[in-house]
Design a protein around this motif. Structure first.
Motif, PDB file in Angstrom:
ATOM      1  N   GLU A  74       0.830  -1.205   0.000  1.00 20.51           N
ATOM      2  CA  GLU A  74       0.000   0.000   0.000  1.00 20.51           C
ATOM      3  C   GLU A  74       0.864   1.255   0.000  1.00 20.51           C
ATOM      4  OE1 GLU A  74      -3.432   2.135   2.799  1.00 20.51           O
ATOM      5  OE2 GLU A  74      -2.855   0.034   3.128  1.00 20.51           O
ATOM      6  N   TRP A  75       1.937   1.247   0.766  1.00 16.00           N
ATOM      7  CA  TRP A  75       2.829   2.402   0.807  1.00 16.00           C
ATOM      8  C   TRP A  75       3.434   2.661  -0.574  1.00 16.00           C
ATOM      9  CZ3 TRP A  75       5.869   0.514   5.715  1.00 16.00           C
ATOM     10  CH2 TRP A  75       5.088   0.763   6.850  1.00 16.00           C
ATOM     11  N   LEU A  76       3.961   1.598  -1.188  1.00 17.49           N
ATOM     12  CA  LEU A  76       4.650   1.767  -2.471  1.00 17.49           C
ATOM     13  C   LEU A  76       3.680   2.207  -3.564  1.00 17.49           C
ATOM     14  CD1 LEU A  76       7.638   1.444  -3.265  1.00 17.49           C
ATOM     15  CD2 LEU A  76       7.061  -0.772  -4.234  1.00 17.49           C
ATOM     16  N   GLU A  77       2.483   1.624  -3.561  1.00 19.56           N
ATOM     17  CA  GLU A  77       1.492   1.964  -4.585  1.00 19.56           C
ATOM     18  C   GLU A  77       0.937   3.380  -4.407  1.00 19.56           C
ATOM     19  OE1 GLU A  77      -1.340  -1.153  -4.187  1.00 19.56           O
ATOM     20  OE2 GLU A  77      -0.160  -2.596  -5.363  1.00 19.56           O
ATOM     21  N   THR A  78       1.126   3.958  -3.243  1.00 19.06           N
ATOM     22  CA  THR A  78       0.706   5.339  -3.022  1.00 19.06           C
ATOM     23  C   THR A  78       1.549   6.310  -3.850  1.00 19.06           C
ATOM     24  OG1 THR A  78      -0.015   4.843  -0.768  1.00 19.06           O
ATOM     25  CG2 THR A  78       0.424   7.161  -1.281  1.00 19.06           C
ATOM     26  N   PHE A  79       2.800   5.953  -4.100  1.00 14.86           N
ATOM     27  CA  PHE A  79       3.722   6.859  -4.775  1.00 14.86           C
ATOM     28  C   PHE A  79       4.094   6.422  -6.187  1.00 14.86           C
ATOM     29  CE2 PHE A  79       4.422   7.443  -0.229  1.00 14.86           C
ATOM     30  CZ  PHE A  79       4.348   8.816  -0.122  1.00 14.86           C
ATOM     31  N   PHE A  80       3.921   5.131  -6.518  1.00 14.10           N
ATOM     32  CA  PHE A  80       4.385   4.623  -7.811  1.00 14.10           C
ATOM     33  C   PHE A  80       3.323   3.733  -8.442  1.00 14.10           C
ATOM     34  CE2 PHE A  80       8.166   5.011  -5.073  1.00 14.10           C
ATOM     35  CZ  PHE A  80       8.900   5.947  -5.800  1.00 14.10           C
ATOM     36  N   PHE A  81       3.347   3.702  -9.782  1.00 11.00           N
ATOM     37  CA  PHE A  81       2.495   2.761 -10.506  1.00 11.00           C
ATOM     38  C   PHE A  81       3.211   1.413 -10.559  1.00 11.00           C
ATOM     39  CE2 PHE A  81       1.718   0.571 -14.559  1.00 11.00           C
ATOM     40  CZ  PHE A  81       0.371   0.282 -14.391  1.00 11.00           C
ATOM     41  N   LEU A  82       2.513   0.376 -10.165  1.00 11.36           N
ATOM     42  CA  LEU A  82       3.057  -0.977 -10.217  1.00 11.36           C
ATOM     43  C   LEU A  82       2.246  -1.792 -11.208  1.00 11.36           C
ATOM     44  CD1 LEU A  82       3.626  -1.734  -6.422  1.00 11.36           C
ATOM     45  CD2 LEU A  82       5.148  -0.601  -8.050  1.00 11.36           C
ATOM     46  N   GLU A  83       2.944  -2.403 -12.166  1.00  8.71           N
ATOM     47  CA  GLU A  83       2.257  -3.190 -13.180  1.00  8.71           C
ATOM     48  C   GLU A  83       1.605  -4.421 -12.565  1.00  8.71           C
ATOM     49  OE1 GLU A  83       5.433  -2.460 -13.181  1.00  8.71           O
ATOM     50  OE2 GLU A  83       5.903  -1.212 -14.940  1.00  8.71           O
ATOM     51  N   ALA A  84       0.572  -4.923 -13.235  1.00  4.98           N
ATOM     52  CA  ALA A  84      -0.022  -6.193 -12.830  1.00  4.98           C
ATOM     53  C   ALA A  84       1.049  -7.278 -12.910  1.00  4.98           C
ATOM     54  CB  ALA A  84      -1.197  -6.529 -13.746  1.00  4.98           C
ATOM     55  N   GLY A  85       1.046  -8.163 -11.957  1.00  8.34           N
ATOM     56  CA  GLY A  85       2.061  -9.205 -11.955  1.00  8.34           C
ATOM     57  C   GLY A  85       3.328  -8.793 -11.248  1.00  8.34           C
ATOM     58  N   SER A  86       3.265  -7.737 -10.464  1.00  6.71           N
ATOM     59  CA  SER A  86       4.414  -7.321  -9.659  1.00  6.71           C
ATOM     60  C   SER A  86       4.137  -7.643  -8.201  1.00  6.71           C
ATOM     61  CB  SER A  86       4.678  -5.816  -9.805  1.00  6.71           C
ATOM     62  OG  SER A  86       5.051  -5.488 -11.118  1.00  6.71           O
ATOM     63  N   SER A  87       5.162  -8.110  -7.521  1.00  7.99           N
ATOM     64  CA  SER A  87       5.061  -8.306  -6.079  1.00  7.99           C
ATOM     65  C   SER A  87       5.913  -7.248  -5.397  1.00  7.99           C
ATOM     66  CB  SER A  87       5.535  -9.708  -5.681  1.00  7.99           C
ATOM     67  OG  SER A  87       6.902  -9.889  -6.037  1.00  7.99           O
ATOM     68  N   VAL A  88       5.559  -6.881  -4.193  1.00  8.66           N
ATOM     69  CA  VAL A  88       6.336  -5.905  -3.428  1.00  8.66           C
ATOM     70  C   VAL A  88       7.171  -6.666  -2.407  1.00  8.66           C
ATOM     71  CG1 VAL A  88       6.239  -3.962  -1.828  1.00  8.66           C
ATOM     72  CG2 VAL A  88       4.673  -4.067  -3.787  1.00  8.66           C
ATOM     73  N   GLU A  89       8.473  -6.487  -2.513  1.00 10.95           N
ATOM     74  CA  GLU A  89       9.415  -7.177  -1.639  1.00 10.95           C
ATOM     75  C   GLU A  89      10.047  -6.182  -0.680  1.00 10.95           C
ATOM     76  OE1 GLU A  89       9.714 -10.465  -1.958  1.00 10.95           O
ATOM     77  OE2 GLU A  89       8.396 -10.511  -3.714  1.00 10.95           O
ATOM     78  N   SER A  90      10.593  -6.697   0.402  1.00 16.24           N
ATOM     79  CA  SER A  90      11.314  -5.843   1.341  1.00 16.24           C
ATOM     80  C   SER A  90      12.529  -6.585   1.859  1.00 16.24           C
ATOM     81  CB  SER A  90      10.414  -5.430   2.509  1.00 16.24           C
ATOM     82  OG  SER A  90      10.058  -6.551   3.289  1.00 16.24           O
ATOM     83  N   THR A  91      13.546  -5.820   2.219  1.00 16.17           N
ATOM     84  CA  THR A  91      14.754  -6.395   2.801  1.00 16.17           C
ATOM     85  C   THR A  91      15.302  -5.417   3.826  1.00 16.17           C
ATOM     86  OG1 THR A  91      16.937  -7.344   2.299  1.00 16.17           O
ATOM     87  CG2 THR A  91      16.288  -5.409   1.045  1.00 16.17           C
ATOM     88  N   SER A  92      15.914  -5.951   4.847  1.00 16.85           N
ATOM     89  CA  SER A  92      16.481  -5.081   5.871  1.00 16.85           C
ATOM     90  C   SER A  92      17.809  -4.508   5.386  1.00 16.85           C
ATOM     91  CB  SER A  92      16.683  -5.842   7.177  1.00 16.85           C
ATOM     92  OG  SER A  92      17.533  -6.961   6.966  1.00 16.85           O
ATOM     93  N   LEU A  93      18.082  -3.270   5.778  1.00 18.55           N
ATOM     94  CA  LEU A  93      19.327  -2.599   5.452  1.00 18.55           C
ATOM     95  C   LEU A  93      20.290  -2.762   6.626  1.00 18.55           C
ATOM     96  CD1 LEU A  93      17.891   0.580   3.688  1.00 18.55           C
ATOM     97  CD2 LEU A  93      18.975  -1.415   2.629  1.00 18.55           C
TER      98      LEU A  93
END
Length: 265
Positions: A102-121
């Motif tokens: 939800e956070w990422l889609e608030t600022f960017f368009f994400l194509e269908a078939g995309s997953s949102v991943e996260s990793t620790s820094l």
């Protein structure tokens, strides 16, 4: 040492017969290109090929995997690094995995078939990096290389040790794309992946970021590495930023970036 260019594909070797000495492979994928790098058992870069892409073109990438001798052998692809301008860095205390999409889609368009991943820094940043990943690309990677690890390229770059004193900008050039990280006294001020930028605009980009954070140019330390760091670009940047550190050739600029990846891995 070998430097071949055929149909816009750049090929750099640091060994007369690198294929017989490769222990592992890393892939770097971004919107305008693909790099395949081979390392020996000691983590030294032996060879790399850099392919231009028309964005992340799945059929084109699969054709490379089918025809490229570097990935035809038994040596495993152990890491895949992806770069995308669509990302967020979320402070650790605020991070919620379920809210990442939800956070990422608030600022960017994400194509269908995309997953949102996260990793620790790194622990020093106490943050998470959120980015989109194409399911088609992930499926293709698994088809040819099994369950390899996929990470954002930014994770490796932000894992570098940075001096705790002074103002510093680290730039990674990926053809027409770049990744820029700006630090003050070891603290990260700005991190961005710029999808396309002309080399003539790079001077302005650096000066603009410095101005945003009131960093005096005469004391600014800059390091540049990556793909497509030509001699002409190096000379132009040195004219404006005498303290900039650039490896001595396009080949060694590429290998400098690739060494950062194996150190992080």
């Amino acid at each position: 040492m070998k430097n071949d260019t055929l149909q816009s594909v750049k090929h750099f070797d640091m060994h007369n017969d690198p294929l017989t000495n490769i222990d592992s492979l890393h892939l770097v994928v971004w919107n305008a290109g693909l790099s395949i790098a081979g390392y020996n058992a000691e983590g030294e870069v032996l060879t790399t090929k850099i392919y231009p892409l028309n964005r992340i073109d799945i059929p084109q990438i699969e054709s490379i995997f089918i025809n490229e001798p570097l990935v035809a052998g038994p040596q495993p692809v152990t890491k895949v690094w992806v770069a995308d301008e669509r990302h967020m860095i979320v402070p650790g205390p605020l991070f919620e995995a379920k809210a990442a999409s939800e956070w990422l889609e608030t600022f960017f368009f994400l194509e269908a078939g995309s997953s949102v991943e996260s990793t620790s820094l790194p622990q020093s940043l106490n943050a998470h990096f959120i980015y989109p990943l194409s399911e088609q690309l992930l499926s293709l990677l698994r088809k040819y290389f099994g369950e390899n690890k996929v990470y954002p390229l930014s994770k490796a770059l932000l894992s570098q040790e940075v001096s705790a004193e002074g103002n510093y900008i680290d730039i990674t050039l990926l053809g027409p794309s770049l990744i820029l990280s700006c630090y003050q006294n070891g603290n990260l001020l700005n991190h961005q992946v710029t999808d396309t930028i002309a080399s003539t605009d790079l001077v302005y980009k650096i000066a603009s970021v410095a101005a945003d954070y009131k960093l005096p140019l005469d004391s600014l330390k800059i390091a540049l590495s990556g793909f497509a760091v030509t001699e002409e670009l190096s000379q132009e940047l040195k004219t404006f930023f005498p303290k900039i550190v650039i490896p001595g050739s396009e080949q060694f600029s590429s290998f400098t970036l690739l060494r950062k990846l194996i150190i992080c891995a």
